[in-house]
Design an enzyme around this catalytic site. Structure first.
Site, PDB file in Angstrom:
ATOM      1  N   MET A 144       0.811  -1.208   0.000  1.00 46.75           N
ATOM      2  CA  MET A 144       0.000   0.000   0.000  1.00 46.75           C
ATOM      3  C   MET A 144       0.848   1.264   0.000  1.00 46.75           C
ATOM      4  O   MET A 144       0.511   2.248  -0.654  1.00 46.75           O
ATOM      5  CB  MET A 144      -0.914  -0.032   1.233  1.00 46.75           C
ATOM      6  CG  MET A 144      -2.121   0.853   1.122  1.00 46.75           C
ATOM      7  SD  MET A 144      -2.920   0.713  -0.481  1.00 46.75           S
ATOM      8  CE  MET A 144      -4.502   0.188   0.010  1.00 46.75           C
ATOM      9  N   CYS A 145       2.000   1.218   0.693  1.00 47.83           N
ATOM     10  CA  CYS A 145       2.812   2.440   0.763  1.00 47.83           C
ATOM     11  C   CYS A 145       3.371   2.797  -0.613  1.00 47.83           C
ATOM     12  O   CYS A 145       3.492   3.961  -0.974  1.00 47.83           O
ATOM     13  CB  CYS A 145       3.933   2.284   1.786  1.00 47.83           C
ATOM     14  SG  CYS A 145       4.958   0.842   1.514  1.00 47.83           S
TER      15      CYS A 145
END
Ligand SMILES: [Zn+2]
Length: 450
Positions: A223-224
């Site tokens: 996700m980052c």
């Protein structure tokens, strides 16, 4: 392909629903009623094997898609008559090029039902029973009735669940496996020009989870990376799909992204292009967008045909005991030339599905629950999807984290940032983990490291 309104005579002769015409099973008798150089060492030719196939042997086919259509046709023409088929999907127009039991008029109807109708209409005496359901809708008593189960699935999760179900049917007495509780699982899989077929004797030979490392890692980007450091066109598409869609609600609040809706894909494509321009990333196309959103894996009809043929042959070998089954993993690849190879996949001593060995979790007391969760989902031999973790604290059952129910997720989310010690867990603590990849809860033992 011609429409199949008229039943076709198999092996010549005249069709009669009530009886087998002369010579109908000659092609099968050749394998079962005479000796040969390739038969099983203990094989004795007889007419009983064919009777068993025709009258007694009950087969379950999971999936009525690309592999499923081939499997049903192969099994029915090999003499299997008591076949159940489970499939939760309906027919899409894009299936028709290879799922040959379906016609344009069938679009929208359940695959299992149309496939069963077709086989039953075409192959006299065959009784395919369709189930327009999920495999998870059935319990042990349903699965226990079958002699052999064949999987033609495109989902690793479903395959693992089925594997787990058959392992849960095993009975042990004083640690010794009761062989009569084993239901062989024949598993076929294809992806484009690649495929595999394998024979699994649950509790005896390598199971799906024993060899989980062989599956390609899921294409989920961290996700980052998606949120702040995109490098690939896929990252930009995922940004639009996962973060922008729910925030901007382009087609109204309650509308979920539909991979089959061109307007939806176009929206994601436009947003992904903006994102890509911002980070100087090239390669975002409409087609790639569609591929990422729908997780498209191209289907090749001939790969399905080869793999289904191998699987149906193994069913025949095991049902009749006339030949030695595949030992135990066949790979097929015709991306470049044509290559096949068979090897013996080995059981994993501490397999979380079939080993009966308690699973160890090694963490320091200062580790956060989030780290445990990441381990369960990212470890190559576990690859869980949305694990729910419960334990017993002071004699009470306590849910530490559960993702699938929104209210419980919100209530338990703060636990993710707490350390194991803060949660009151101690060395040797048992954690019960439930996940969509298995019908059974997996028990882990927490071992504190320093
Ligand atoms: Zn295993």
């Amino acid at each position: 392909m011609a429409d199949a309104e008229e039943p076709m005579a198999v092996d010549g002769g005249h069709c009669d629903i009530s009886c087998d015409w002369d010579g109908r099973w000659n092609h099968v008798r050749k394998f079962l009623e005479r000796p040969g150089p390739f038969t099983h060492p203990d094989f004795e030719p007889s007419t009983e094997s064919l009777q068993f196939l025709l009258e007694t042997c009950k087969i379950l086919v999971i999936g009525a898609g690309g592999l499923g259509c081939e499997l049903l046709k192969n099994l029915a023409l090999s003499g299997f008559r008591l076949i159940h088929v489970v499939d939760m999907d309906t027919i899409d127009v894009s299936n028709l090029n290879r799922q040959f039991l379906f016609r344009p008029k069938d679009v929208g109807r359940p695959k299992a039902e149309v496939a069963a109708d077709f086989i039953n209409g075409r192959i006299p005496g065959c009784k395919v029973v369709p189930h327009f359901k999920k495999i998870q809708d059935f319990d042990e008593s349903f699965y226990r009735q079958f002699h052999i189960i064949v999987c033609g699935l495109d989902s690793v999760i479903a395959r693992r669940w089925m594997n787990g179900m058959l392992i849960s049917l095993l009975s042990y007495e004083d640690g010794i496996l009761d062989p009569s509780s084993i239901i062989p699982l024949i598993d076929g899989g294809t992806e484009g020009f690649k495929g595999n077929a394998r024979v699994i004797l649950p509790g005896m030979t390598a199971c799906i989870d024993c060899t989980l490392e062989l599956y390609p890692p899921q294409i989920n980007f961290p996700m980052c990376t998606i949120a702040s450091m995109p490098r690939l066109p896929e990252h930009c598409i995922e940004y639009a799909r996962i973060l922008q869609w729910p925030k901007e609600k382009p087609f109204g609040g309650e509308i979920n992204l539909d991979g089959d809706n061109p307007e939806h894909i176009q929206w994601v494509f436009d947003k992904a292009q903006e994102r890509a321009a911002e980070f100087n990333i090239t390669g975002v196309t409409y087609r790639l967008t569609q591929g990422v959103v729908k997780r498209i894996i191209p289907a090749v009809a001939s790969t399905n045909a080869v793999i289904a043929a191998a699987c149906a042959t193994e069913v025949f070998k095991i049902a009749t005991s006339a030949y030695i089954p595949l030992n135990n993993y066949l790979v097929f690849n015709d991306v470049d030339g044509l290559y096949t190879y068979t090897f013996e996949a080995e059981r994993k001593e501490n397999c979380s599905a079939c080993s009966q060995v308690p699973q160890d979790l090694q963490f320091p007391p200062s580790a956060k629950l989030q780290e445990v969760l990441e381990y369960l989902t990212e470890n190559a031999s576990l690859q869980m999807k949305s694990p729910a973790i419960t334990t017993t604290l002071e004699g009470k059952n306590k849910t530490l984290y559960l993702q699938s129910v929104k209210s419980i997720e919100e209530r338990t989310r703060p636990n993710l940032c707490k350390t194991l010690k803060e949660l009151g867990l101690s060395d040797g603590q048992e954690l019960a983990v439930a996940d969509v990849t298995t019908p059974q809860t997996v028990l882990f033992k927490l071992n504190f490291t320093t």
